[in-house]
Design an enzyme around this catalytic site. Sequence first.
Site, PDB file in Angstrom:
ATOM      1  CG  ASN A 177       6.780   1.126  -0.617  1.00  0.00           C
ATOM      2  OD1 ASN A 177       7.257   1.582   0.422  1.00  0.00           O
ATOM      3  ND2 ASN A 177       5.739   0.302  -0.616  1.00  0.00           N
ATOM      4  CG  ASP A 227       6.973 -11.795  -8.351  1.00  0.00           C
ATOM      5  OD1 ASP A 227       7.685 -10.926  -7.816  1.00  0.00           O
ATOM      6  OD2 ASP A 227       7.191 -13.020  -8.235  1.00  0.00           O
ATOM      7  CB  VAL A 228       8.241  -6.005  -8.063  1.00  0.00           C
ATOM      8  CG1 VAL A 228       7.017  -5.115  -8.105  1.00  0.00           C
ATOM      9  CG2 VAL A 228       8.505  -6.509  -6.647  1.00  0.00           C
ATOM     10  CB  SER A 241      16.045   0.516   5.828  1.00  0.00           C
ATOM     11  OG  SER A 241      15.938   0.364   7.237  1.00  0.00           O
ATOM     12  CE1 TYR A 261      14.496  -4.247   4.905  1.00  0.00           C
ATOM     13  CE2 TYR A 261      15.870  -3.189   6.570  1.00  0.00           C
ATOM     14  CZ  TYR A 261      14.804  -3.145   5.693  1.00  0.00           C
ATOM     15  OH  TYR A 261      14.042  -2.006   5.602  1.00  0.00           O
ATOM     16  CB  THR A 315       4.111  -6.006   7.017  1.00  0.00           C
ATOM     17  OG1 THR A 315       3.195  -6.139   5.926  1.00  0.00           O
ATOM     18  CG2 THR A 315       5.187  -7.063   6.894  1.00  0.00           C
ATOM     19  CE  LYS A 364      14.767  -2.018   2.001  1.00  0.00           C
ATOM     20  NZ  LYS A 364      13.832  -1.512   0.975  1.00  0.00           N
ATOM     21  CG  ASP A 378       1.168  -5.348  -3.099  1.00  0.00           C
ATOM     22  OD1 ASP A 378       1.524  -6.517  -2.830  1.00  0.00           O
ATOM     23  OD2 ASP A 378       1.291  -4.399  -2.305  1.00  0.00           O
TER      24      ASP A 378
END
Length: 241
Positions: A81, A54-55, A133, A146, A183, A150, A34
Amino acid sequence: METRTALVTGAAQGLGQEFAVALAGRGYRVAGIDLVPQPETAQRVLDYVELIADVTDEEQIGAALERVIDQFGTLHVLVNNAGVYPESPFEDITPEDWRRIMRVNLEAPFLVTRAALPYLKAAGWGRIVNITSAAVLTAPPTMVAYVSSKAGLIGFTRALASALGPYDITVNAIAPSMVRTATAERTVGADGGFEHVRAQQAVPRTQEPSDLVSTLLYVVDPGSGFLTGQTLNVAGGSAYL
């Protein structure tokens, strides 16, 4: 029995934290990535490696994976995730917004998976799980970027499953509804987002992180080696595949 290792991105809170705890409960050693420290996750998971990275940064991901292998020696499960889900009218989305959403939601799973793949191959089998999602199916008008990211992740899941099947590595996706996380409470809860989503579901309650745990454990189970390239829609009947 072989000691198994799992890596979860976005593990500091919410779904990522619940996934890390659930995998630990099944005997996995867990590493979590994370942007921020993960003290609560580390407290809930006995054998845990906290990785602050940082991914979307290839070098940081590589260093994080090296630390996982140094600590645990192997890797079997990757859960992509981490994600962002800002709402905005389409006309208000800037190119910078679009690129950020694509970078976190689509490019990051590519980068983390690419870095993890040699270790999954070395282990002799593996499970990759991408968290997408149900919004891909319901297509809310204020989440164009978004939903696009996804949907791309579902395509990534399918094609990668075809590529990695010969290595006994499965690739699947889980598509939740709107999950009650800290969140989500901050970003959409105050505007009635949960109530709006509940009204579209066959199951008339807000989805909790715990509602996804059994699906994750099923997908990553060594006995689920014939399940690959699939998107499991766990969204209370808000939409049907």
